[in-house]
Scaffold this motif. Structure first.
Motif, PDB file in Angstrom:
ATOM      1  N   GLU A  32       0.997  -1.175   0.086  1.00 35.46           N
ATOM      2  CA  GLU A  32       0.140   0.168   0.014  1.00 35.46           C
ATOM      3  C   GLU A  32       1.129   1.264  -0.036  1.00 35.46           C
ATOM      4  O   GLU A  32       0.905   2.091  -0.528  1.00 35.46           O
ATOM      5  CB  GLU A  32      -1.089   0.470   1.625  1.00 35.46           C
ATOM      6  CG  GLU A  32      -2.373   1.280   1.169  1.00 35.46           C
ATOM      7  CD  GLU A  32      -3.033   0.758   0.037  1.00 35.46           C
ATOM      8  OE1 GLU A  32      -3.173   1.973  -0.544  1.00 35.46           O
ATOM      9  OE2 GLU A  32      -3.550  -0.888  -0.842  1.00 35.46           O
ATOM     10  N   GLN A  33       1.812   1.210   0.991  1.00 33.96           N
ATOM     11  CA  GLN A  33       3.022   2.026   0.749  1.00 33.96           C
ATOM     12  C   GLN A  33       3.435   2.994  -0.389  1.00 33.96           C
ATOM     13  O   GLN A  33       3.075   3.682  -1.467  1.00 33.96           O
ATOM     14  CB  GLN A  33       3.801   2.199   2.071  1.00 33.96           C
ATOM     15  CG  GLN A  33       4.507   3.387   2.078  1.00 33.96           C
ATOM     16  CD  GLN A  33       3.958   4.148   2.755  1.00 33.96           C
ATOM     17  OE1 GLN A  33       2.499   4.354   2.961  1.00 33.96           O
ATOM     18  NE2 GLN A  33       4.444   5.693   2.618  1.00 33.96           N
ATOM     19  N   LYS A  35       2.742   2.199  -3.563  1.00 35.59           N
ATOM     20  CA  LYS A  35       0.885   2.105  -4.398  1.00 35.59           C
ATOM     21  C   LYS A  35       1.183   4.056  -4.122  1.00 35.59           C
ATOM     22  O   LYS A  35       0.833   4.562  -5.195  1.00 35.59           O
ATOM     23  CB  LYS A  35       0.371   1.639  -4.381  1.00 35.59           C
ATOM     24  CG  LYS A  35      -0.117   0.694  -4.471  1.00 35.59           C
ATOM     25  CD  LYS A  35      -1.405  -0.342  -4.682  1.00 35.59           C
ATOM     26  CE  LYS A  35      -1.246  -2.129  -4.892  1.00 35.59           C
ATOM     27  NZ  LYS A  35      -2.512  -2.287  -4.136  1.00 35.59           N
ATOM     28  N   LYS A  36       1.225   4.326  -2.864  1.00 39.47           N
ATOM     29  CA  LYS A  36       0.265   5.984  -2.086  1.00 39.47           C
ATOM     30  C   LYS A  36       1.853   6.257  -3.091  1.00 39.47           C
ATOM     31  O   LYS A  36       1.607   7.456  -3.796  1.00 39.47           O
ATOM     32  CB  LYS A  36       0.692   5.592  -0.974  1.00 39.47           C
ATOM     33  CG  LYS A  36      -0.515   5.270  -0.091  1.00 39.47           C
ATOM     34  CD  LYS A  36      -0.819   5.248   1.489  1.00 39.47           C
ATOM     35  CE  LYS A  36      -2.240   5.179   1.762  1.00 39.47           C
ATOM     36  NZ  LYS A  36      -2.037   5.393   3.228  1.00 39.47           N
ATOM     37  N   GLU A  39       1.843   6.777  -7.447  1.00 40.53           N
ATOM     38  CA  GLU A  39       0.920   7.550  -7.524  1.00 40.53           C
ATOM     39  C   GLU A  39       0.863   9.174  -6.928  1.00 40.53           C
ATOM     40  O   GLU A  39       0.471   9.857  -7.794  1.00 40.53           O
ATOM     41  CB  GLU A  39      -1.038   7.182  -6.422  1.00 40.53           C
ATOM     42  CG  GLU A  39      -1.878   7.686  -7.041  1.00 40.53           C
ATOM     43  CD  GLU A  39      -2.390   7.817  -8.322  1.00 40.53           C
ATOM     44  OE1 GLU A  39      -3.375   8.479  -8.717  1.00 40.53           O
ATOM     45  OE2 GLU A  39      -2.238   6.696  -8.959  1.00 40.53           O
ATOM     46  N   SER A  40       2.010   9.779  -5.592  1.00 39.66           N
ATOM     47  CA  SER A  40       2.381  10.774  -5.659  1.00 39.66           C
ATOM     48  C   SER A  40       3.370  11.211  -6.644  1.00 39.66           C
ATOM     49  O   SER A  40       3.123  12.532  -6.942  1.00 39.66           O
ATOM     50  CB  SER A  40       3.075  11.027  -4.298  1.00 39.66           C
ATOM     51  OG  SER A  40       3.274  12.336  -3.839  1.00 39.66           O
TER      52      SER A  40
END
Length: 210
Positions: A32-33, A35-36, A39-40
């Protein structure tokens, strides 16, 4: 051919198309980290490009600010070198006007921003994304088909890489590939960015953190 440039021989539009198909069909296994973070980066990218699009003449103010936002994309802390700053600014304004730099000019900019070709390539790309592509250990891993990153700091290889990308963008079928990347990213990117995007996402997992 220079031995260092041999890794460019296998880079082709056909290979890029296959790589894009592969990353489009493969599930994203990042946590999850991760992916974030990705995306950032994707969301921040157009703001970085727009920053220089609105600058007519690059000054030391622009360079210091840009060097630090570039290093927001990297795990290392920036050490900014002010020596020869006038020559560096002269070269960066040549980039802004659409000129291609020679190896000695790139080396001088590199010395200014952490002595890193990776950081230099990102700075050059944000100043002129039509002429310069981002270069890092992930791109090197894709080209060499290896997890090792020794050789990523070769300026002549980076210049050869830019030349090769320019040749690919002039191919008749490139427009369809470019349009597919824009659809994937959900905003328009330059041809150089489109190619680099695929290589970055399709590379063997690099041993480098840069």
């Amino acid at each position: 051919m220079d031995k260092n440039l041999e890794i460019l021989k296998n880079l082709s539009l056909e290979r890029l198309e296959e790589s894009f198909k592969s990353i489009s069909e493969s599930p994203n296994k990042e946590d999850e980290q991760g992916k974030k973070r990705r995306e950032s980066y994707k969301n921040a990218y157009p703001f970085f490009v727009q920053y220089f699009a609105g600058v007519e003449e690059i000054t030391i103010d622009n360079l210091v600010i840009a060097a630090h936002f570039v290093y927001g994309w990297m795990p290392t802390i920036l050490t900014f070198e002010f020596a020869h700053i006038d020559k560096v600014l002269e070269s960066l304004n040549k980039v802004k006007r659409g000129n291609l730099l020679n190896s000695s000019e790139i080396v001088e900019i590199k010395a200014c921003v952490n002595n890193s070709l990776v950081g230099t390539s990102k700075l050059l790309h944000f100043i002129n994304p039509d002429k310069y592509a981002i270069w890092d250990s992930n791109i090197y891993a894709y080209l060499k088909e290896t997890k090792k990153h020794y050789g990523v700091d070769n300026v002549d290889l980076y210049l050869g890489y830019l030349k090769k990308l320019g040749e690919i963008t002039n191919e008749d079928k490139f427009k369809d590939f470019h349009n597919a990347i824009n659809s994937k990213v959900k905003y328009n990117v330059t041809p150089m960015r489109a190619i680099e995007y695929v290589m970055f996402h399709a590379h063997p997992k690099s041993e480098s953190t840069e």
